[in-house]
Design a protein around this motif. Sequence first.
Motif, PDB file in Angstrom:
ATOM      1  N   TYR A  17       0.840  -1.207   0.000  1.00  0.00           N
ATOM      2  CA  TYR A  17       0.000   0.000   0.000  1.00  0.00           C
ATOM      3  C   TYR A  17       0.875   1.258   0.000  1.00  0.00           C
ATOM      4  O   TYR A  17       0.640   2.195  -0.759  1.00  0.00           O
ATOM      5  CB  TYR A  17      -0.910  -0.023   1.221  1.00  0.00           C
ATOM      6  CG  TYR A  17      -1.894   1.129   1.280  1.00  0.00           C
ATOM      7  CD1 TYR A  17      -3.042   1.128   0.499  1.00  0.00           C
ATOM      8  CD2 TYR A  17      -1.668   2.218   2.119  1.00  0.00           C
ATOM      9  CE1 TYR A  17      -3.942   2.174   0.548  1.00  0.00           C
ATOM     10  CE2 TYR A  17      -2.573   3.267   2.180  1.00  0.00           C
ATOM     11  CZ  TYR A  17      -3.703   3.234   1.397  1.00  0.00           C
ATOM     12  OH  TYR A  17      -4.592   4.281   1.449  1.00  0.00           O
ATOM     13  N   ASP A  18       1.911   1.271   0.830  1.00  0.00           N
ATOM     14  CA  ASP A  18       2.824   2.419   0.896  1.00  0.00           C
ATOM     15  C   ASP A  18       3.555   2.620  -0.425  1.00  0.00           C
ATOM     16  O   ASP A  18       3.730   3.763  -0.880  1.00  0.00           O
ATOM     17  CB  ASP A  18       3.841   2.234   2.027  1.00  0.00           C
ATOM     18  CG  ASP A  18       3.212   2.315   3.415  1.00  0.00           C
ATOM     19  OD1 ASP A  18       2.060   2.804   3.520  1.00  0.00           O
ATOM     20  OD2 ASP A  18       3.862   1.878   4.376  1.00  0.00           O
ATOM     21  N   TYR A  20       2.510   1.793  -3.446  1.00  0.00           N
ATOM     22  CA  TYR A  20       1.579   2.331  -4.431  1.00  0.00           C
ATOM     23  C   TYR A  20       1.241   3.795  -4.141  1.00  0.00           C
ATOM     24  O   TYR A  20       1.070   4.591  -5.063  1.00  0.00           O
ATOM     25  CB  TYR A  20       0.314   1.479  -4.492  1.00  0.00           C
ATOM     26  CG  TYR A  20       0.432   0.364  -5.492  1.00  0.00           C
ATOM     27  CD1 TYR A  20       1.376  -0.644  -5.324  1.00  0.00           C
ATOM     28  CD2 TYR A  20      -0.373   0.324  -6.614  1.00  0.00           C
ATOM     29  CE1 TYR A  20       1.508  -1.653  -6.244  1.00  0.00           C
ATOM     30  CE2 TYR A  20      -0.248  -0.695  -7.541  1.00  0.00           C
ATOM     31  CZ  TYR A  20       0.695  -1.678  -7.352  1.00  0.00           C
ATOM     32  OH  TYR A  20       0.826  -2.662  -8.281  1.00  0.00           O
ATOM     33  N   THR A  21       1.155   4.155  -2.875  1.00  0.00           N
ATOM     34  CA  THR A  21       0.911   5.552  -2.521  1.00  0.00           C
ATOM     35  C   THR A  21       2.061   6.423  -2.991  1.00  0.00           C
ATOM     36  O   THR A  21       1.855   7.529  -3.515  1.00  0.00           O
ATOM     37  CB  THR A  21       0.723   5.686  -0.990  1.00  0.00           C
ATOM     38  OG1 THR A  21      -0.412   4.891  -0.598  1.00  0.00           O
ATOM     39  CG2 THR A  21       0.466   7.132  -0.597  1.00  0.00           C
ATOM     40  N   ASN A  22       3.292   5.937  -2.856  1.00  0.00           N
ATOM     41  CA  ASN A  22       4.460   6.675  -3.344  1.00  0.00           C
ATOM     42  C   ASN A  22       4.468   6.759  -4.864  1.00  0.00           C
ATOM     43  O   ASN A  22       4.815   7.797  -5.435  1.00  0.00           O
ATOM     44  CB  ASN A  22       5.754   6.029  -2.843  1.00  0.00           C
ATOM     45  CG  ASN A  22       5.987   6.295  -1.367  1.00  0.00           C
ATOM     46  OD1 ASN A  22       5.543   7.301  -0.829  1.00  0.00           O
ATOM     47  ND2 ASN A  22       6.668   5.373  -0.696  1.00  0.00           N
ATOM     48  N   ALA A  24       1.952   6.886  -6.741  1.00  0.00           N
ATOM     49  CA  ALA A  24       0.891   7.819  -7.147  1.00  0.00           C
ATOM     50  C   ALA A  24       1.411   9.242  -7.273  1.00  0.00           C
ATOM     51  O   ALA A  24       0.883  10.040  -8.056  1.00  0.00           O
ATOM     52  CB  ALA A  24      -0.263   7.760  -6.160  1.00  0.00           C
ATOM     53  N   LYS A  25       2.459   9.578  -6.537  1.00  0.00           N
ATOM     54  CA  LYS A  25       3.024  10.932  -6.605  1.00  0.00           C
ATOM     55  C   LYS A  25       3.579  11.232  -7.989  1.00  0.00           C
ATOM     56  O   LYS A  25       3.691  12.393  -8.375  1.00  0.00           O
ATOM     57  CB  LYS A  25       4.120  11.094  -5.547  1.00  0.00           C
ATOM     58  CG  LYS A  25       3.603  10.998  -4.115  1.00  0.00           C
ATOM     59  CD  LYS A  25       4.745  11.001  -3.113  1.00  0.00           C
ATOM     60  CE  LYS A  25       4.205  10.801  -1.691  1.00  0.00           C
ATOM     61  NZ  LYS A  25       5.289  10.651  -0.697  1.00  0.00           N
ATOM     62  N   SER A  43      -8.562   3.495  -5.383  1.00  0.00           N
ATOM     63  CA  SER A  43      -8.288   2.838  -4.110  1.00  0.00           C
ATOM     64  C   SER A  43      -6.854   2.328  -4.026  1.00  0.00           C
ATOM     65  O   SER A  43      -6.142   2.585  -3.054  1.00  0.00           O
ATOM     66  CB  SER A  43      -9.272   1.675  -3.928  1.00  0.00           C
ATOM     67  OG  SER A  43      -8.907   0.889  -2.820  1.00  0.00           O
ATOM     68  N   PHE A  45      -4.086   3.099  -5.621  1.00  0.00           N
ATOM     69  CA  PHE A  45      -3.039   4.113  -5.605  1.00  0.00           C
ATOM     70  C   PHE A  45      -3.312   5.228  -4.603  1.00  0.00           C
ATOM     71  O   PHE A  45      -2.601   6.229  -4.569  1.00  0.00           O
ATOM     72  CB  PHE A  45      -2.837   4.695  -7.006  1.00  0.00           C
ATOM     73  CG  PHE A  45      -2.162   3.745  -7.951  1.00  0.00           C
ATOM     74  CD1 PHE A  45      -0.781   3.585  -7.938  1.00  0.00           C
ATOM     75  CD2 PHE A  45      -2.903   2.980  -8.832  1.00  0.00           C
ATOM     76  CE1 PHE A  45      -0.160   2.704  -8.795  1.00  0.00           C
ATOM     77  CE2 PHE A  45      -2.289   2.091  -9.693  1.00  0.00           C
ATOM     78  CZ  PHE A  45      -0.915   1.946  -9.685  1.00  0.00           C
ATOM     79  N   ASN A  46      -4.384   5.068  -3.805  1.00  0.00           N
ATOM     80  CA  ASN A  46      -4.710   6.034  -2.759  1.00  0.00           C
ATOM     81  C   ASN A  46      -4.778   7.455  -3.327  1.00  0.00           C
ATOM     82  O   ASN A  46      -4.232   8.404  -2.767  1.00  0.00           O
ATOM     83  CB  ASN A  46      -3.657   5.951  -1.637  1.00  0.00           C
ATOM     84  CG  ASN A  46      -4.131   6.586  -0.347  1.00  0.00           C
ATOM     85  OD1 ASN A  46      -5.313   6.838  -0.172  1.00  0.00           O
ATOM     86  ND2 ASN A  46      -3.201   6.871   0.543  1.00  0.00           N
ATOM     87  N   SER A  49      -6.270  10.673  -1.266  1.00  0.00           N
ATOM     88  CA  SER A  49      -5.444  11.347  -0.258  1.00  0.00           C
ATOM     89  C   SER A  49      -4.443  12.303  -0.892  1.00  0.00           C
ATOM     90  O   SER A  49      -4.008  13.257  -0.263  1.00  0.00           O
ATOM     91  CB  SER A  49      -4.708  10.329   0.609  1.00  0.00           C
ATOM     92  OG  SER A  49      -3.701   9.682  -0.131  1.00  0.00           O
ATOM     93  N   SER A  50      -4.086  12.036  -2.149  1.00  0.00           N
ATOM     94  CA  SER A  50      -3.139  12.929  -2.827  1.00  0.00           C
ATOM     95  C   SER A  50      -3.854  13.940  -3.709  1.00  0.00           C
ATOM     96  O   SER A  50      -3.212  14.717  -4.418  1.00  0.00           O
ATOM     97  CB  SER A  50      -2.153  12.104  -3.666  1.00  0.00           C
ATOM     98  OG  SER A  50      -2.848  11.345  -4.636  1.00  0.00           O
TER      99      SER A  50
END
Length: 203
Positions: A17-18, A20-22, A24-25, A43, A45-46, A49-50
């Motif tokens: 999850y972390d 993929y969140t990174n 996404a940036k 969902s 790539f979260n 929240s970004s």
Amino acid sequence: CDVTAAGNATSTVQEIYDEYTNEAKRISLLVSPSDFTTSKLISAFNLKSSGKENCIIQKGYPRNDALFNTDSKTVENLKNTLNIPQNKIVVLYCPTFRDNQFSGSGYTLEPAVDFIILFRAHYFIANSFDFKKYSGYVLNVSEYDDINDLYLISDILITDYSSVFFDYANLKRPMLFYHYDLEEYKNKMRDFYFGTAMLPGPV
């Protein structure tokens, strides 16, 4: 949608999850073929929240155009290129990688079938396969450049948890889902966005 992480076999759900969140940036735009996929991309790539939930272009995958715009002559030529007899039924086997099959050089795979026609391993899988004893019957197409060509020349798809079935479904040809390690895959590696009852073919 097979949104999977490129982590190693010991990655936890939180680590994936972390990661993929990174990732996404770095995303400017994402292409999606449907409402369902769009919601899963947001969902995975979260994106909320970004503040990037509007970066998705929901117009279909351009790579699928060839599945609708190819004639029989093109299919015949593709079979000739791969030395596949025109009168043979072609089975395409496309398994995805397993988090728990990993070596220093990358993901590996232990095939769980005795025979296939066209074998295409997930690109994460690093180990090679020797199909010499099946010469003339099994063709390793893992290195073949365009998987659309393999879709077009095959009469049936056998896969496991790979997202290839979403694309292949456009051809309205039979699909079989070979889940020989379903409980382990679901409970110890990755879960699913929907249950197997929703799959467009027998499991």
